[in-house]
Scaffold this motif. Sequence first.
Motif, PDB file in Angstrom:
ATOM      1  N   GLY A 203      -6.475  -1.751  -5.924  1.00  0.00           N
ATOM      2  CA  GLY A 203      -7.335  -0.602  -5.652  1.00  0.00           C
ATOM      3  C   GLY A 203      -6.573   0.695  -5.694  1.00  0.00           C
ATOM      4  O   GLY A 203      -5.372   0.733  -5.516  1.00  0.00           O
ATOM      5  N   THR A 204      -7.313   1.758  -5.939  1.00  0.00           N
ATOM      6  CA  THR A 204      -6.773   3.109  -5.928  1.00  0.00           C
ATOM      7  C   THR A 204      -7.815   4.009  -5.320  1.00  0.00           C
ATOM      8  O   THR A 204      -8.999   3.903  -5.642  1.00  0.00           O
ATOM      9  CB  THR A 204      -6.461   3.608  -7.367  1.00  0.00           C
ATOM     10  OG1 THR A 204      -5.545   2.705  -7.981  1.00  0.00           O
ATOM     11  CG2 THR A 204      -5.863   4.988  -7.351  1.00  0.00           C
ATOM     12  N   LYS A 205      -7.387   4.869  -4.426  1.00  0.00           N
ATOM     13  CA  LYS A 205      -8.283   5.832  -3.803  1.00  0.00           C
ATOM     14  C   LYS A 205      -7.719   7.219  -3.974  1.00  0.00           C
ATOM     15  O   LYS A 205      -6.535   7.437  -3.736  1.00  0.00           O
ATOM     16  CB  LYS A 205      -8.402   5.545  -2.309  1.00  0.00           C
ATOM     17  CG  LYS A 205      -9.735   5.112  -1.870  1.00  0.00           C
ATOM     18  CD  LYS A 205      -9.772   5.012  -0.363  1.00  0.00           C
ATOM     19  CE  LYS A 205     -10.941   4.165   0.003  1.00  0.00           C
ATOM     20  NZ  LYS A 205     -11.050   3.939   1.402  1.00  0.00           N
ATOM     21  N   SER A 206      -8.533   8.150  -4.403  1.00  0.00           N
ATOM     22  CA  SER A 206      -8.105   9.540  -4.515  1.00  0.00           C
ATOM     23  C   SER A 206      -8.789  10.357  -3.441  1.00  0.00           C
ATOM     24  O   SER A 206      -9.943  10.108  -3.098  1.00  0.00           O
ATOM     25  CB  SER A 206      -8.491  10.112  -5.876  1.00  0.00           C
ATOM     26  OG  SER A 206      -7.839   9.408  -6.901  1.00  0.00           O
ATOM     27  N   SER A 207      -8.051  11.335  -2.922  1.00  0.00           N
ATOM     28  CA  SER A 207      -8.675  12.211  -1.928  1.00  0.00           C
ATOM     29  C   SER A 207      -9.248  13.414  -2.645  1.00  0.00           C
ATOM     30  O   SER A 207      -8.676  13.945  -3.574  1.00  0.00           O
ATOM     31  CB  SER A 207      -7.646  12.660  -0.887  1.00  0.00           C
ATOM     32  OG  SER A 207      -6.626  13.424  -1.496  1.00  0.00           O
TER      33      SER A 207
ATOM     34  N   THR B 220       0.871  -1.174   0.000  1.00  0.00           N
ATOM     35  CA  THR B 220       0.000   0.000   0.000  1.00  0.00           C
ATOM     36  C   THR B 220       0.910   1.226   0.000  1.00  0.00           C
ATOM     37  O   THR B 220       1.765   1.360   0.866  1.00  0.00           O
ATOM     38  CB  THR B 220      -0.908   0.017   1.241  1.00  0.00           C
ATOM     39  OG1 THR B 220      -1.625  -1.225   1.289  1.00  0.00           O
ATOM     40  CG2 THR B 220      -1.897   1.170   1.188  1.00  0.00           C
TER      41      THR B 220
ATOM     42  N   ARG C 204      -1.992  12.554  -3.627  1.00  0.00           N
ATOM     43  CA  ARG C 204      -3.440  12.565  -3.359  1.00  0.00           C
ATOM     44  C   ARG C 204      -4.086  11.226  -3.682  1.00  0.00           C
ATOM     45  O   ARG C 204      -5.284  11.145  -3.885  1.00  0.00           O
ATOM     46  CB  ARG C 204      -4.113  13.673  -4.173  1.00  0.00           C
ATOM     47  CG  ARG C 204      -3.652  15.045  -3.770  1.00  0.00           C
ATOM     48  CD  ARG C 204      -4.257  16.091  -4.675  1.00  0.00           C
ATOM     49  NE  ARG C 204      -3.721  17.372  -4.356  1.00  0.00           N
ATOM     50  CZ  ARG C 204      -4.422  18.345  -3.810  1.00  0.00           C
ATOM     51  NH1 ARG C 204      -5.699  18.166  -3.550  1.00  0.00           N
ATOM     52  NH2 ARG C 204      -3.867  19.503  -3.552  1.00  0.00           N
ATOM     53  N   THR C 205      -3.265  10.190  -3.741  1.00  0.00           N
ATOM     54  CA  THR C 205      -3.742   8.874  -4.127  1.00  0.00           C
ATOM     55  C   THR C 205      -3.142   7.806  -3.227  1.00  0.00           C
ATOM     56  O   THR C 205      -2.006   7.921  -2.807  1.00  0.00           O
ATOM     57  CB  THR C 205      -3.325   8.571  -5.583  1.00  0.00           C
ATOM     58  OG1 THR C 205      -3.754   9.626  -6.425  1.00  0.00           O
ATOM     59  CG2 THR C 205      -3.909   7.280  -6.079  1.00  0.00           C
ATOM     60  N   VAL C 206      -3.920   6.789  -2.949  1.00  0.00           N
ATOM     61  CA  VAL C 206      -3.419   5.604  -2.252  1.00  0.00           C
ATOM     62  C   VAL C 206      -3.583   4.439  -3.210  1.00  0.00           C
ATOM     63  O   VAL C 206      -4.672   4.190  -3.717  1.00  0.00           O
ATOM     64  CB  VAL C 206      -4.193   5.334  -0.941  1.00  0.00           C
ATOM     65  CG1 VAL C 206      -3.727   4.041  -0.312  1.00  0.00           C
ATOM     66  CG2 VAL C 206      -4.028   6.494   0.026  1.00  0.00           C
ATOM     67  N   ARG C 207      -2.469   3.748  -3.492  1.00  0.00           N
ATOM     68  CA  ARG C 207      -2.514   2.598  -4.400  1.00  0.00           C
ATOM     69  C   ARG C 207      -2.239   1.326  -3.612  1.00  0.00           C
ATOM     70  O   ARG C 207      -1.368   1.301  -2.752  1.00  0.00           O
ATOM     71  CB  ARG C 207      -1.465   2.741  -5.504  1.00  0.00           C
ATOM     72  CG  ARG C 207      -1.779   3.882  -6.441  1.00  0.00           C
ATOM     73  CD  ARG C 207      -0.763   4.017  -7.527  1.00  0.00           C
ATOM     74  NE  ARG C 207      -0.880   2.916  -8.486  1.00  0.00           N
ATOM     75  CZ  ARG C 207      -0.039   2.735  -9.491  1.00  0.00           C
ATOM     76  NH1 ARG C 207       0.969   3.550  -9.671  1.00  0.00           N
ATOM     77  NH2 ARG C 207      -0.208   1.720 -10.314  1.00  0.00           N
TER      78      ARG C 207
END
Length: 82
Positions: free
Chosen positions: A76-80, A43, A48-51
């Motif tokens: 997964g990828t999450k952007s704030s 992780t 501004r992203t978590v991959r």
Amino acid sequence: MWHARVVKARTSAAELVVTGHVRINGTREKSPGHAIKLGDVITVALDRTVRVLKVTGFNERRGDAASARVLYEELGTKSSAT
């Protein structure tokens, strides 16, 4: 992370680890030289992203983007939001 082209420079990868932005199998990693193995889940918190990446292969040398994509599976990828 550098071989898989997650970051542009080796020093950037090491800095992410030292500053606590990398987890391996859910545990915060503190050593840039920590060995990883097939199946490990990494992780990475970028700007501004978590991959979330699962290691699926290794390369002796850093290759082009196409060869880097076979080294991991994107879980997964999450952007704030700003």
